[in-house]
Design an enzyme around this catalytic site. Structure first.
Site, PDB file in Angstrom:
ATOM      1  N   GLU A 287       0.348   2.981 -13.032  1.00 19.70           N
ATOM      2  CA  GLU A 287       1.411   1.965 -12.912  1.00 19.70           C
ATOM      3  C   GLU A 287       0.691   0.634 -12.764  1.00 19.70           C
ATOM      4  OE1 GLU A 287       4.745   1.353 -13.678  1.00 19.70           O
ATOM      5  OE2 GLU A 287       4.915   3.318 -12.753  1.00 19.70           O
ATOM      6  N   CYS A 321       4.699  -5.548  -8.110  1.00 21.41           N
ATOM      7  CA  CYS A 321       4.564  -5.489  -9.563  1.00 21.41           C
ATOM      8  C   CYS A 321       5.926  -5.677 -10.203  1.00 21.41           C
ATOM      9  CB  CYS A 321       3.867  -4.222 -10.021  1.00 21.41           C
ATOM     10  SG  CYS A 321       4.635  -2.746  -9.449  1.00 21.41           S
TER      11      CYS A 321
HETATM   12  C1  UN1 Z   1       5.310  -2.293  -6.852  1.00 23.32           C
HETATM   13  O1  UN1 Z   1       5.469  -3.479  -6.646  1.00 23.32           O
HETATM   14  O2  UN1 Z   1       4.176  -1.869  -7.085  1.00 23.32           O
HETATM   15  O3  UN1 Z   1      11.325  -1.834  -7.002  1.00 23.32           O
HETATM   16  C2  UN1 Z   1       6.404  -1.320  -6.767  1.00 23.32           C
HETATM   17  C3  UN1 Z   1      10.610  -2.328  -6.135  1.00 23.32           C
HETATM   18  C4  UN1 Z   1       9.824  -1.410  -5.239  1.00 23.32           C
HETATM   19  C5  UN1 Z   1       8.610  -0.907  -5.923  1.00 23.32           C
HETATM   20  C6  UN1 Z   1       7.691  -1.943  -6.327  1.00 23.32           C
HETATM   21  N1  UN1 Z   1      10.597  -0.259  -4.904  1.00 23.32           N
HETATM   22  O4  UN1 Z   1      10.536  -3.529  -5.992  1.00 23.32           O
END
Ligand code: UN1
Length: 522
Positions: A287, A321
């Site tokens: 990811e 992310c």
């Molecule tokens: C991440 O930032 O690596 O949807 C994951 C979201 C969180 C997951 C983010 N549940 O913002």
């Protein structure tokens, strides 16, 4: 510690939390701080392991605060962890799946029981505000539960196939791979360590977890939950140390059968390439970040759009992310949107994130702080910084920076395409929606995306054309952020993810298993 009522936290209940939650959290911060400064071990073959050197974990909230000392693991520690995981695999994978599910559900319940302590530590460890920290801990538990449910509901993915005759008994079964490495990032130190580790374990693999060097503490607390839940010796192992040493040794190890990595595109692609050098193909669940766009139509509710963008651009200091880092807004509504976005952003309190009124904490580390300075210098020189664009030294000895909104950045500027992973959002107006779509899709990434319009045809057009794995329409609680297991699947397209399958949904836990067809005649 007084007996605490159980409070269920999700990202969507965070808007109006139970008042007791604040009381419990405040108490837990005091308790957690009282325990800081200890030395923490690694955990290999059910035993605590120390290395000859340690590294210091200081809080980005207050650089004078040493939270603990963690082991600088070596290649030998990694080799031992992999060997012990390999040795434990036969027994763990051979147990009835119901036993694995029971142990992992127990681990999830322990995480929920320890919610406030883990949340307080995480808040200081990485600068997450209290609600986001508690959300991350509870998300960890829910990811584990979700994958336990998936195994149970699907009878561990043992299914009959067509049979040629009464004498043929044909089945498809899924079996675990063996030793699974989990390399987790700093930004969701609970969910992105415990989620993948939990999935790998309940599927029957044995795990070696290596957390980001910025977040060993939360990962240790997670290790304790697995240990206390009864995960047997060798089945779950925890190693700490640098990415280039410990992480690389893990990725290079021939006995590692699969890996889950969450982090940057560059490191993710490196791991994919490294894995491809092995004797045979092995799964890599990577990811790898995002450059997530929001498109705002002239038919949008601008209040919703401004709130959604503000929350997703600046929550956790833009270090998700899933963060929104690009906005394409129709020229007719751009001024109204900008005024509202700036107004909402000016109301954000930045500071110690364990304090209730502070919504933004510091950025994670020195590297992020230096990146911020470099990016804002570039943005001041090439665009109009309409809010923020400065470090906040007056807030104390932590990595505090201002949420930053940039207008009029030339569309060919590199920062329209490069992930910054900081609280910086660039905004541009558009006239033609198809062109906005083209710009939105013209990046290496495809993780999340947001759209604001009250017109159903426009919404369908957007859903049909946007290239990303996680889509949100008219979501004021987060234009691009805030997926919850079972409610949103979470996985990236293009350079954001390697498998085309998402977490927290129907196809996740199966990725930790390989299919076997069994035909028995007689
Ligand atoms: C991440 O930032 O690596 O949807 C994951 C979201 C969180 C997951 C983010 N549940 O913002």
């Amino acid at each position: 510690m007084s007996e605490r009522k159980h409070i269920k936290v999700t990202y969507s209940t965070l808007a109006s939390p139970d008042p007791l939650l604040h009381e419990y959290f405040d108490e837990s911060v005091v308790e957690a701080k009282a325990g800081f400064g200890k030395t923490f071990p690694m955990y290999i073959n059910g035993e605590e392991r120390t290395a000859s050197q340690t590294f210091e974990k200081r809080s980005p909230v207050d650089l004078d605060l040493v939270m603990g000392y963690f082991q600088k693991g070596t290649a030998e520690d990694v080799n031992d962890a992999v060997a012990t995981a390999k040795a434990a695999f036969l027994a763990w994978s051979g147990r009835p799946w119901q036993e694995r599910v029971a142990i992992m559900r127990k681990a999830a319940d322990l995480i929920s029981e320890r919610l406030f302590h883990m949340g307080a530590v995480m808040s200081l460890e990485i600068g997450k505000n209290r609600l986001e920290a508690l959300g991350d801990v509870e998300e960890t538990a829910d990811l584990i539960r979700y994958n336990c449910d998936a195994i149970e509901q699907n009878d561990n993915f043992s299914r009959p196939l067509l049979s040629e005759s009464d004498k043929h008994h044909n089945r498809s079964v899924l079996k675990p791979y063996g030793v699974w490495a989990v390399i987790s990032p700093f930004n969701f130190p609970g969910a992105l360590a415990g989620g993948p580790a939990g999935a790998a374990l309940v599927a029957g693999n044995c795990v070696v977890l290596k957390p980001a060097t910025d977040t060993p503490y939360t990962a240790w607390l997670l290790t304790e939950c697995f240990r206390d839940a009864g995960v047997p010796a060798g089945v779950f192992n925890f190693v700490t140390g640098g990415g280039r040493s410990v992480g690389q040794t893990l990725v290079d190890h021939p006995d590692v059968a699969g890996v889950t990595f969450t982090g940057s595109y560059d490191v993710g692609m490196h791991i994919l390439r490294t894995f491809a050098q092995g004797r045979y193909p092995r799964p890599v669940i990577a990811e790898m970040g995002g450059k997530n766009p929001t498109i705002i139509s002239k038919k949008a509710d601008i209040d919703k759009a401004a709130m959604g963008v503000m929350r997703s651009a600046f929550g956790l200091q833009g270090q998700k992310c899933s963060a929104c880092s690009r906005v394409y807004v129709h020229n007719d509504v751009k001024d109204e949107f900008m005024t509202k976005l700036v107004d909402l952003t000016s109301q954000i309190n930045v500071g110690d994130p364990t304090v209730k009124d502070n919504w933004m904490g510091p950025v994670a580390n020195m590297g992020a702080y230096e990146d911020y300075k470099e990016f804002v210098a570039d943005l001041h020189a090439n665009g109009d910084v309409v809010f923020g664009g400065k470090i906040l030294e007056e807030l104390g000895n932590g990595y505090f920076v201002a949420p930053t909104i940039v207008d009029n950045l030339p569309l060919d500027h590199r920062l329209w395409k490069q992930e910054m992973f900081l609280p910086i959002v660039t905004v541009t107006g558009y006239e033609d929606m198809d062109k906005a779509m083209k710009m939105a899709n013209d990046v290496e990434y495809g993780l999340t995306a947001g759209f604001f319009s009250e017109d159903d045809d426009e919404v369908q057009w957007w859903l049909d054309n946007i290239e990303a794995g996680v889509l949100y329409v008219n979501r004021s609680s987060g234009a691009t952020t805030g997926a919850w297991p079972g409610y949103q699947s979470f996985g990236g397209w293009k350079g954001s993810g390697s498998t085309g399958k998402a977490a927290g949904s129907f196809y996740y836990v199966q990725q930790y298993m390989k299919e076997q067809s069994q035909t028995i005649v007689g």
